[in-house]
Scaffold this motif. Structure first.
Motif, PDB file in Angstrom:
ATOM      1  N   ASP A  65       0.826  -1.203   0.000  1.00 33.94           N
ATOM      2  CA  ASP A  65       0.000   0.000   0.000  1.00 33.94           C
ATOM      3  C   ASP A  65       0.864   1.258   0.000  1.00 33.94           C
ATOM      4  OD1 ASP A  65      -2.308  -1.512  -0.005  1.00 33.94           O
ATOM      5  OD2 ASP A  65      -2.586  -1.407   2.169  1.00 33.94           O
ATOM      6  N   LEU A  66       2.058   1.180   0.596  1.00 34.56           N
ATOM      7  CA  LEU A  66       2.981   2.318   0.634  1.00 34.56           C
ATOM      8  C   LEU A  66       3.278   2.878  -0.759  1.00 34.56           C
ATOM      9  CD1 LEU A  66       5.611   0.844   3.117  1.00 34.56           C
ATOM     10  CD2 LEU A  66       4.152   2.827   3.539  1.00 34.56           C
ATOM     11  N   PHE A  67       3.208   2.004  -1.755  1.00 34.69           N
ATOM     12  CA  PHE A  67       3.520   2.393  -3.139  1.00 34.69           C
ATOM     13  C   PHE A  67       2.285   2.268  -4.035  1.00 34.69           C
ATOM     14  CE2 PHE A  67       7.444   0.433  -1.331  1.00 34.69           C
ATOM     15  CZ  PHE A  67       8.163   1.604  -1.195  1.00 34.69           C
ATOM     16  N   ASP A  68       1.132   2.555  -3.456  1.00 37.57           N
ATOM     17  CA  ASP A  68      -0.145   2.499  -4.183  1.00 37.57           C
ATOM     18  C   ASP A  68      -0.360   1.155  -4.861  1.00 37.57           C
ATOM     19  OD1 ASP A  68      -0.916   5.101  -3.477  1.00 37.57           O
ATOM     20  OD2 ASP A  68       0.236   5.964  -5.143  1.00 37.57           O
ATOM     21  N   GLY A  69      -0.090   0.097  -4.128  1.00 38.36           N
ATOM     22  CA  GLY A  69      -0.327  -1.250  -4.634  1.00 38.36           C
ATOM     23  C   GLY A  69       0.790  -1.811  -5.499  1.00 38.36           C
ATOM     24  N   LEU A  70       1.856  -1.060  -5.678  1.00 32.61           N
ATOM     25  CA  LEU A  70       3.008  -1.545  -6.443  1.00 32.61           C
ATOM     26  C   LEU A  70       4.070  -2.073  -5.474  1.00 32.61           C
ATOM     27  CD1 LEU A  70       3.484   1.503  -8.873  1.00 32.61           C
ATOM     28  CD2 LEU A  70       2.332  -0.671  -9.384  1.00 32.61           C
ATOM     29  N   SER A  71       4.978  -2.857  -5.999  1.00 32.71           N
ATOM     30  CA  SER A  71       6.154  -3.224  -5.206  1.00 32.71           C
ATOM     31  C   SER A  71       7.134  -2.057  -5.268  1.00 32.71           C
ATOM     32  CB  SER A  71       6.802  -4.485  -5.773  1.00 32.71           C
ATOM     33  OG  SER A  71       7.418  -4.208  -7.021  1.00 32.71           O
ATOM     34  N   ALA A  72       8.139  -2.066  -4.409  1.00 27.99           N
ATOM     35  CA  ALA A  72       9.164  -1.013  -4.451  1.00 27.99           C
ATOM     36  C   ALA A  72       9.840  -1.009  -5.820  1.00 27.99           C
ATOM     37  CB  ALA A  72      10.182  -1.222  -3.338  1.00 27.99           C
ATOM     38  N   MET A  73      10.127  -2.194  -6.355  1.00 27.36           N
ATOM     39  CA  MET A  73      10.769  -2.271  -7.670  1.00 27.36           C
ATOM     40  C   MET A  73       9.858  -1.712  -8.757  1.00 27.36           C
ATOM     41  SD  MET A  73      13.560  -3.134  -9.260  1.00 27.36           S
ATOM     42  CE  MET A  73      13.453  -2.059 -10.673  1.00 27.36           C
TER      43      MET A  73
END
Length: 141
Positions: free
Chosen positions: A105-113
């Motif tokens: 969730d920190l990245f709007d549902g994306l992974s950090a990569m």
């Protein structure tokens, strides 16, 4: 990386040479690539270079990164991310090594990569922001 004692003054240390820094960062980058199972596209994005299979294979074979201040900074941030994850998850390497590619969730549902790769022109600031986030989580932890 070992610091060499200065020949002129035994109380002072000589800073590491540029070539030694590159060698250490190259080794660190390719080790991280293996731990996090990063593909060539992801490797290129993290290094801030065009995806060129031959160039990446040569860099990997020679355990090097490009000799460029931008690339050195990128790898330094990646090493910081790795360090933070190992501190945050000291007993669980699977979680530590999977964190970078796990959707959050920190990245709007994306992974950090995925977050870093989403905007290649801003991959360095995004890499930095992931590192800073982990720095904050580590300190708060």
């Amino acid at each position: 990386m070992e610091l060499a004692m200065s020949n002129n003054n035994p109380d002072k240390f000589d800073p590491p040479k540029h070539e030694e820094i590159l060698r250490v960062l190259g080794k660190a980058f390719w080790s991280i690539v293996e731990h996090y199972a990063l593909n060539q596209r992801e490797q290129a994005i993290l290094l801030g270079i065009k995806e060129n299979r031959q160039r990446l294979n040569t860099l990997k074979k020679e355990v090097q990164i490009p000799d460029d201040p931008d690339k050195i900074l990128r790898v330094a941030h990646l090493v910081g991310i790795h360090k933070n994850l190992r501190i945050l998850f000291p007993q669980n390497r699977v979680v530590a090594y999977g964190w970078f590619k796990t959707k959050r969730d920190l990245f709007d549902g994306l992974s950090a990569m995925e977050y870093i790769a989403e905007d290649p022109m801003n991959s360095l600031p995004r890499l930095f922001s992931v590192r800073r986030l982990l720095d904050q989580l580590r300190v708060a932890g």
